[in-house]
Scaffold this active site. Structure first.
Site, PDB file in Angstrom:
ATOM      1  N   ARG A  83       0.834  -1.201   0.000  1.00 37.29           N
ATOM      2  CA  ARG A  83       0.000   0.000   0.000  1.00 37.29           C
ATOM      3  C   ARG A  83       0.866   1.247   0.000  1.00 37.29           C
ATOM      4  NH1 ARG A  83      -5.073   1.586   2.651  1.00 37.29           N
ATOM      5  NH2 ARG A  83      -5.256   3.797   2.206  1.00 37.29           N
ATOM      6  N   ARG A  93      -6.718   1.250  -4.471  1.00 37.41           N
ATOM      7  CA  ARG A  93      -5.785   0.812  -3.438  1.00 37.41           C
ATOM      8  C   ARG A  93      -5.600  -0.702  -3.431  1.00 37.41           C
ATOM      9  NH1 ARG A  93      -8.578   3.361   0.429  1.00 37.41           N
ATOM     10  NH2 ARG A  93      -8.223   5.179  -0.846  1.00 37.41           N
ATOM     11  N   ASP A  96      -7.092  -2.036   1.864  1.00 38.92           N
ATOM     12  CA  ASP A  96      -7.625  -1.080   2.824  1.00 38.92           C
ATOM     13  C   ASP A  96      -8.222  -1.885   3.969  1.00 38.92           C
ATOM     14  OD1 ASP A  96      -8.258   1.446   3.676  1.00 38.92           O
ATOM     15  OD2 ASP A  96      -9.922   1.732   2.279  1.00 38.92           O
ATOM     16  N   ASP A  98     -10.054  -1.219   7.550  1.00 43.32           N
ATOM     17  CA  ASP A  98     -10.638  -0.175   8.394  1.00 43.32           C
ATOM     18  C   ASP A  98     -11.288  -0.783   9.622  1.00 43.32           C
ATOM     19  OD1 ASP A  98     -10.053   1.916   6.605  1.00 43.32           O
ATOM     20  OD2 ASP A  98     -11.935   1.635   5.511  1.00 43.32           O
TER      21      ASP A  98
HETATM   22  N1  ROI Z   1     -15.498   1.551  -3.198  1.00 41.32           N
HETATM   23  C1  ROI Z   1     -15.767   0.258  -2.984  1.00 41.32           C
HETATM   24  N2  ROI Z   1     -16.695  -0.352  -3.717  1.00 41.32           N
HETATM   25  N3  ROI Z   1     -15.130  -0.460  -2.015  1.00 41.32           N
HETATM   26  C2  ROI Z   1     -14.181   0.106  -1.230  1.00 41.32           C
HETATM   27  O1  ROI Z   1     -13.620  -0.570  -0.347  1.00 41.32           O
HETATM   28  C3  ROI Z   1     -13.874   1.467  -1.419  1.00 41.32           C
HETATM   29  N4  ROI Z   1     -12.945   2.111  -0.660  1.00 41.32           N
HETATM   30  C4  ROI Z   1     -12.680   3.390  -0.808  1.00 41.32           C
HETATM   31  C5  ROI Z   1     -13.385   4.252  -1.827  1.00 41.32           C
HETATM   32  C6  ROI Z   1     -12.345   4.912  -2.718  1.00 41.32           C
HETATM   33  C7  ROI Z   1     -14.186   5.301  -1.082  1.00 41.32           C
HETATM   34  N5  ROI Z   1     -14.291   3.491  -2.651  1.00 41.32           N
HETATM   35  C8  ROI Z   1     -14.564   2.179  -2.439  1.00 41.32           C
HETATM   36  O2  ROI Z   1     -11.774   3.964  -0.020  1.00 41.32           O
END
Ligand code: ROI
Length: 163
Positions: A83, A93, A96, A98
């Site tokens: 990342r 990315r 991610d 979270d």
């Molecule tokens: N859109 C989708 N479908 N899934 C994600 O995990 C995701 N993560 C993000 C942004 C760019 C907002 N869009 C996303 O960070």
């Protein structure tokens, strides 16, 4: 012990493989046990549309760590996946991870906002979360199952199983 819910997302470098590898790394976070894991979902990008589709999932982790210690482990897993942290905020990315919820806690500091600020508007968080936590209430009393039932699916679909 705190039951934390973690959202996983990827849209680069074989997203399904990224999510599977991240789940394996999360299983080895100390003083923590994986309790539940959603299906792996295919989702359309939220934000700029000139980026690949995503894979998303949500898991429940029972942990003795603090929220910030858990965040340190998740960020190390993201960094190991390659990342790049300065890429633009709503762009593609590799991985991610979270913290969506941390028990019933509300956390607001420079590093962490919990519940995740965008969760109620994101079908790729609410629907996998409702899959593994049908009776869960948010700290503000909202019912996850109700939020998930009322959000537009935006083409979200189950891709495969993670367990
Ligand atoms: N859109 C989708 N479908 N899934 C994600 O995990 C995701 N993560 C993000 C942004 C760019 C907002 N869009 C996303 O960070």
């Amino acid at each position: 012990m705190t039951l934390a819910y973690i959202g996983l997302g990827s849209n680069l470098s074989d997203p399904a493989a990224q999510i599977r590898q991240a789940v394996n790394h999360i299983k080895s976070i100390p003083n923590s046990q994986l309790k539940k894991i959603s299906s792996l979902y295919f989702s359309r990008p939220m934000g700029p549309q000139d980026q690949p589709d995503y894979m998303n999932a949500v898991l429940a982790l029972n942990t003795q760590l603090s929220a910030l210690a858990l965040l340190d482990h998740l960020q190390a897993i993201e960094n190991n996946a390659g990342r790049v942290r300065k890429e633009n905020r709503w762009g593609a990315r590799i991985l991610d991870l979270d913290i969506i919820l941390f028990g019933n806690e509300t956390i607001n500091n420079e590093r962490l906002t919990v519940p995740h600020y965008g969760m109620k508007a994101r079908e790729f968080v609410l629907i996998p979360l409702a899959e593994i936590a049908q009776t869960l209430l948010l700290p503000d009393g909202d019912r996850v199952a109700e939020l998930a039932k009322n959000i537009a699916t935006n083409d979200l679909k189950i891709h495969s199983q993670l367990d």
